[in-house]
Design a protein around this motif. Structure first.
Motif, PDB file in Angstrom:
ATOM      1  N   ARG A  73      35.379  59.773-116.838  1.00 43.58           N
ATOM      2  CA  ARG A  73      34.772  58.887-118.159  1.00 43.58           C
ATOM      3  C   ARG A  73      34.927  59.676-119.947  1.00 43.58           C
ATOM      4  NH1 ARG A  73      29.701  58.304-117.073  1.00 43.58           N
ATOM      5  NH2 ARG A  73      30.445  56.071-115.474  1.00 43.58           N
ATOM      6  N   GLY A  74      35.670  59.195-120.848  1.00 43.76           N
ATOM      7  CA  GLY A  74      35.509  59.713-122.163  1.00 43.76           C
ATOM      8  C   GLY A  74      36.964  60.193-121.785  1.00 43.76           C
ATOM      9  N   MET A  75      37.951  60.078-120.684  1.00 42.26           N
ATOM     10  CA  MET A  75      39.415  60.844-120.722  1.00 42.26           C
ATOM     11  C   MET A  75      40.329  59.773-120.864  1.00 42.26           C
ATOM     12  SD  MET A  75      40.723  63.100-117.928  1.00 42.26           S
ATOM     13  CE  MET A  75      42.348  63.362-117.928  1.00 42.26           C
ATOM     14  N   ASP A  76      41.506  59.582-121.508  1.00 33.64           N
ATOM     15  CA  ASP A  76      42.282  58.324-121.666  1.00 33.64           C
ATOM     16  C   ASP A  76      43.042  59.090-120.360  1.00 33.64           C
ATOM     17  OD1 ASP A  76      44.752  57.213-121.552  1.00 33.64           O
ATOM     18  OD2 ASP A  76      45.028  57.783-123.771  1.00 33.64           O
ATOM     19  N   PRO A  77      43.107  58.003-118.763  1.00 30.21           N
ATOM     20  CA  PRO A  77      43.589  57.743-118.264  1.00 30.21           C
ATOM     21  C   PRO A  77      45.322  58.018-117.778  1.00 30.21           C
ATOM     22  CG  PRO A  77      41.962  55.735-118.117  1.00 30.21           C
ATOM     23  CD  PRO A  77      42.417  56.300-119.746  1.00 30.21           C
ATOM     24  N   LEU A  78      44.960  57.693-119.111  1.00 31.56           N
ATOM     25  CA  LEU A  78      47.054  58.014-118.594  1.00 31.56           C
ATOM     26  C   LEU A  78      47.312  59.400-119.176  1.00 31.56           C
ATOM     27  CD1 LEU A  78      48.224  55.152-121.547  1.00 31.56           C
ATOM     28  CD2 LEU A  78      48.216  55.507-119.658  1.00 31.56           C
ATOM     29  N   ASP A  79      46.273  59.828-119.287  1.00 34.79           N
ATOM     30  CA  ASP A  79      46.259  61.606-119.370  1.00 34.79           C
ATOM     31  C   ASP A  79      46.674  62.253-118.569  1.00 34.79           C
ATOM     32  OD1 ASP A  79      46.697  62.226-122.339  1.00 34.79           O
ATOM     33  OD2 ASP A  79      44.672  61.977-122.001  1.00 34.79           O
ATOM     34  N   ILE A  80      46.242  61.584-116.758  1.00 33.42           N
ATOM     35  CA  ILE A  80      46.017  62.409-115.187  1.00 33.42           C
ATOM     36  C   ILE A  80      47.494  62.188-114.959  1.00 33.42           C
ATOM     37  CG2 ILE A  80      44.859  61.704-113.089  1.00 33.42           C
ATOM     38  CD1 ILE A  80      43.199  60.112-114.263  1.00 33.42           C
ATOM     39  N   ASP A  81      47.675  63.322-114.189  1.00 27.67           N
ATOM     40  CA  ASP A  81      49.313  63.101-114.000  1.00 27.67           C
ATOM     41  C   ASP A  81      48.747  62.891-112.672  1.00 27.67           C
ATOM     42  OD1 ASP A  81      50.398  64.028-116.389  1.00 27.67           O
ATOM     43  OD2 ASP A  81      48.858  66.100-115.920  1.00 27.67           O
ATOM     44  N   VAL A  82      47.959  63.199-111.444  1.00 25.29           N
ATOM     45  CA  VAL A  82      48.070  62.852-110.242  1.00 25.29           C
ATOM     46  C   VAL A  82      46.885  62.581-109.533  1.00 25.29           C
ATOM     47  CG1 VAL A  82      48.615  64.918-108.090  1.00 25.29           C
ATOM     48  CG2 VAL A  82      49.588  65.460-110.244  1.00 25.29           C
ATOM     49  N   GLN A 103      44.245  54.433-108.109  1.00 25.65           N
ATOM     50  CA  GLN A 103      45.437  54.997-109.763  1.00 25.65           C
ATOM     51  C   GLN A 103      45.606  53.721-110.246  1.00 25.65           C
ATOM     52  OE1 GLN A 103      48.869  53.258-109.938  1.00 25.65           O
ATOM     53  NE2 GLN A 103      49.948  55.081-110.924  1.00 25.65           N
ATOM     54  N   HIS A 104      46.035  52.181-109.848  1.00 24.17           N
ATOM     55  CA  HIS A 104      46.139  51.111-110.768  1.00 24.17           C
ATOM     56  C   HIS A 104      44.866  50.975-110.852  1.00 24.17           C
ATOM     57  CE1 HIS A 104      47.092  47.361-111.325  1.00 24.17           C
ATOM     58  NE2 HIS A 104      46.147  46.546-110.483  1.00 24.17           N
ATOM     59  N   GLU A 105      43.216  50.858-110.022  1.00 23.49           N
ATOM     60  CA  GLU A 105      41.602  50.494-111.469  1.00 23.49           C
ATOM     61  C   GLU A 105      41.814  51.383-111.925  1.00 23.49           C
ATOM     62  OE1 GLU A 105      40.799  47.665-109.844  1.00 23.49           O
ATOM     63  OE2 GLU A 105      41.809  47.680-108.755  1.00 23.49           O
ATOM     64  N   LEU A 106      41.767  52.827-111.942  1.00 23.72           N
ATOM     65  CA  LEU A 106      41.242  53.694-112.886  1.00 23.72           C
ATOM     66  C   LEU A 106      41.755  53.767-113.939  1.00 23.72           C
ATOM     67  CD1 LEU A 106      40.841  57.154-110.741  1.00 23.72           C
ATOM     68  CD2 LEU A 106      39.254  55.378-111.553  1.00 23.72           C
ATOM     69  N   GLY A 107      43.131  52.702-114.110  1.00 16.52           N
ATOM     70  CA  GLY A 107      44.474  52.146-115.176  1.00 16.52           C
ATOM     71  C   GLY A 107      44.941  54.062-115.010  1.00 16.52           C
ATOM     72  N   ALA A 108      45.629  54.642-114.121  1.00 20.07           N
ATOM     73  CA  ALA A 108      45.910  56.064-114.500  1.00 20.07           C
ATOM     74  C   ALA A 108      47.741  55.820-114.238  1.00 20.07           C
ATOM     75  CB  ALA A 108      45.882  57.338-113.683  1.00 20.07           C
ATOM     76  N   LYS A 109      48.385  54.684-114.941  1.00 15.96           N
ATOM     77  CA  LYS A 109      49.310  54.333-114.827  1.00 15.96           C
ATOM     78  C   LYS A 109      50.902  55.888-114.913  1.00 15.96           C
ATOM     79  CE  LYS A 109      48.663  50.151-116.640  1.00 15.96           C
ATOM     80  NZ  LYS A 109      49.368  48.556-117.294  1.00 15.96           N
ATOM     81  N   ASN A 110      50.044  56.832-115.819  1.00 17.33           N
ATOM     82  CA  ASN A 110      51.052  57.520-115.530  1.00 17.33           C
ATOM     83  C   ASN A 110      51.306  59.136-114.390  1.00 17.33           C
ATOM     84  OD1 ASN A 110      51.974  57.047-117.873  1.00 17.33           O
ATOM     85  ND2 ASN A 110      51.300  57.997-119.430  1.00 17.33           N
ATOM     86  N   ALA A 111      50.523  58.621-113.272  1.00 18.93           N
ATOM     87  CA  ALA A 111      49.950  59.153-112.150  1.00 18.93           C
ATOM     88  C   ALA A 111      50.757  58.987-110.882  1.00 18.93           C
ATOM     89  CB  ALA A 111      48.250  59.724-111.801  1.00 18.93           C
ATOM     90  N   TYR A 112      51.111  60.202-110.248  1.00 23.08           N
ATOM     91  CA  TYR A 112      51.440  59.523-108.962  1.00 23.08           C
ATOM     92  C   TYR A 112      50.258  59.937-107.810  1.00 23.08           C
ATOM     93  CZ  TYR A 112      52.684  64.250-108.560  1.00 23.08           C
ATOM     94  OH  TYR A 112      52.822  66.087-108.263  1.00 23.08           O
ATOM     95  N   ALA A 113      50.360  59.378-106.584  1.00 25.90           N
ATOM     96  CA  ALA A 113      48.954  59.310-106.146  1.00 25.90           C
ATOM     97  C   ALA A 113      49.253  59.518-104.672  1.00 25.90           C
ATOM     98  CB  ALA A 113      48.334  57.409-105.887  1.00 25.90           C
TER      99      ALA A 113
END
Length: 342
Positions: A73-82, A103-113
């Motif tokens: 919460r409060g973090m850009d999900p795009l900043d998650i790497d893994v 990964q998809h539901e969180l919007g962490a599109k730049n992360a590998y999972a």
């Protein structure tokens, strides 16, 4: 292009945690009705006042997603790497990875999972894996550890062989691990005794015993213990000593002594084992989090305990916190955190 190795002394720690519990609650009295075990025995011996259970609309991946949302919460999900799923192997589907959905539901599109699984012992192991990844790869900054559990669904309350698992419950937990933060992840210790590999399992549904009308009729899709008396005879002499061994070794690997432990975050066990573990480490009940209102949620317990410890003001600046758990198979695992504040 080669990556530069991150120096091992760079601070790698837990920036935040998140939890989620489904609204359904099952009390000790309700469990007593299901099992025939008196409610006071469930409360006093099993150490369970109540637990959360999910309905048919909520699955392990859903609870993991909700916990993950809370942790970032409060973090850009795009900043998650893994994104690493460390939760229960009992998920929405039998042969399926929940990590891509999370990964998809969180919007962490730049992360590998991906997923890692070692049943109930996995959170201390996942902390070490995340730390080691951040040390080894300077291109990784933020790793989200996330897990869900719906293991209340795999308990057959009519099967006395599974009695020690009647505390299985449901929930979600997550921890954001990152470089350059406090709450440092320090040393770990793990111990596996594979002689227990065949003692606890869901008998049917895998390649050894594929699902059939017979396996459904015979209730073989619930978790079971092959021979409880034999397992108890072999496990009782080593279980608590192995817990104590990995805790002491993890603390030593962190450069401290067992006397320096401020707080213990164990998996939920029966009360007698909980007290044996505290006694063996010279700790009191105020120096631990015991999930008597939540039960056992596979690998999630120590992560949930960490979240509750923060809410309850049990974490002091500079304090030494030990996550410890064990999973059937059998693996005992401990990882140390030095708490430095929010």
């Amino acid at each position: 292009m080669s990556r530069q190795m991150t120096p091992p002394d760079v601070a790698i720690g837990i920036a935040s945690t998140g939890i989620y519990f489904p609204p359904g609650i099952e009390t000790a009295a309700q469990l007593a009705d299901k099992t025939g075990i008196p409610a006071d025995v469930i409360t006093e011996k099993f150490g369970l006042v109540q637990k959360h259970v999910s309905d048919s609309s909520i699955h392990a991946s859903d609870m993991a997603v909700e916990a993950g949302r809370a942790a970032i919460r409060g973090m850009d999900p795009l900043d998650i790497d893994v994104v690493i799923y460390f939760g229960s192997p009992h998920k929405d589907y039998l042969v399926w990875s929940s990590a891509p959905k999370i990964q998809h539901e969180l919007g962490a599109k730049n992360a590998y999972a991906f997923e890692m699984m070692n049943v109930s012992s996995c959170f201390p192991i996942a902390l070490k894996v995340a730390k080691d990844m951040l040390i080894a790869d300077s291109g990784v900054e933020n790793i989200l550890l996330v897990g869900g559990c719906k293991e209340s669904q795999i308990i057959d309350y009519e099967n006395p062989r599974s009695r020690f698992m009647f505390n299985f419950a449901d929930g979600g937990a997550a921890a954001l691990v990152k470089r350059g933060t406090g709450n440092r992840i320090l040393g770990s210790s793990f111990l596996t005794d594979g002689s227990f590999h065949n003692d606890v399992k869901v008998p049917a549904g895998g390649s050894a015993l594929p699902a059939s009308l017979v396996t459904v009729r015979d209730r073989l899709h619930y978790i079971d213990v092959t021979d409880p008396a034999d397992m108890k005879e072999r496990l009782d002499p080593v279980s608590v000593p192995n817990f104590i061994t990995v805790v002491k070794q993890a603390v030593q690997n962190s450069g401290y002594r067992v006397e320096d432990i401020d707080l213990l975050l164990p998996l939920h066990t029966k009360k007698s084992m909980f007290h044996q573990l505290l006694d063996g480490l010279g700790l009191n009940e105020d120096q631990a989090v015991y999930l008597d209102h939540h039960g056992h949620m596979s690998a999630l317990d120590p992560c949930i305990g960490l979240h509750f410890a923060k809410e309850q003001g049990k974490l002091r600046k500079g304090g030494l916190v030990v996550t410890v758990s064990a999973g059937t198979g059998y693996t005992w695992a401990a990882t140390v955190i030095q708490w430095e504040g929010d």
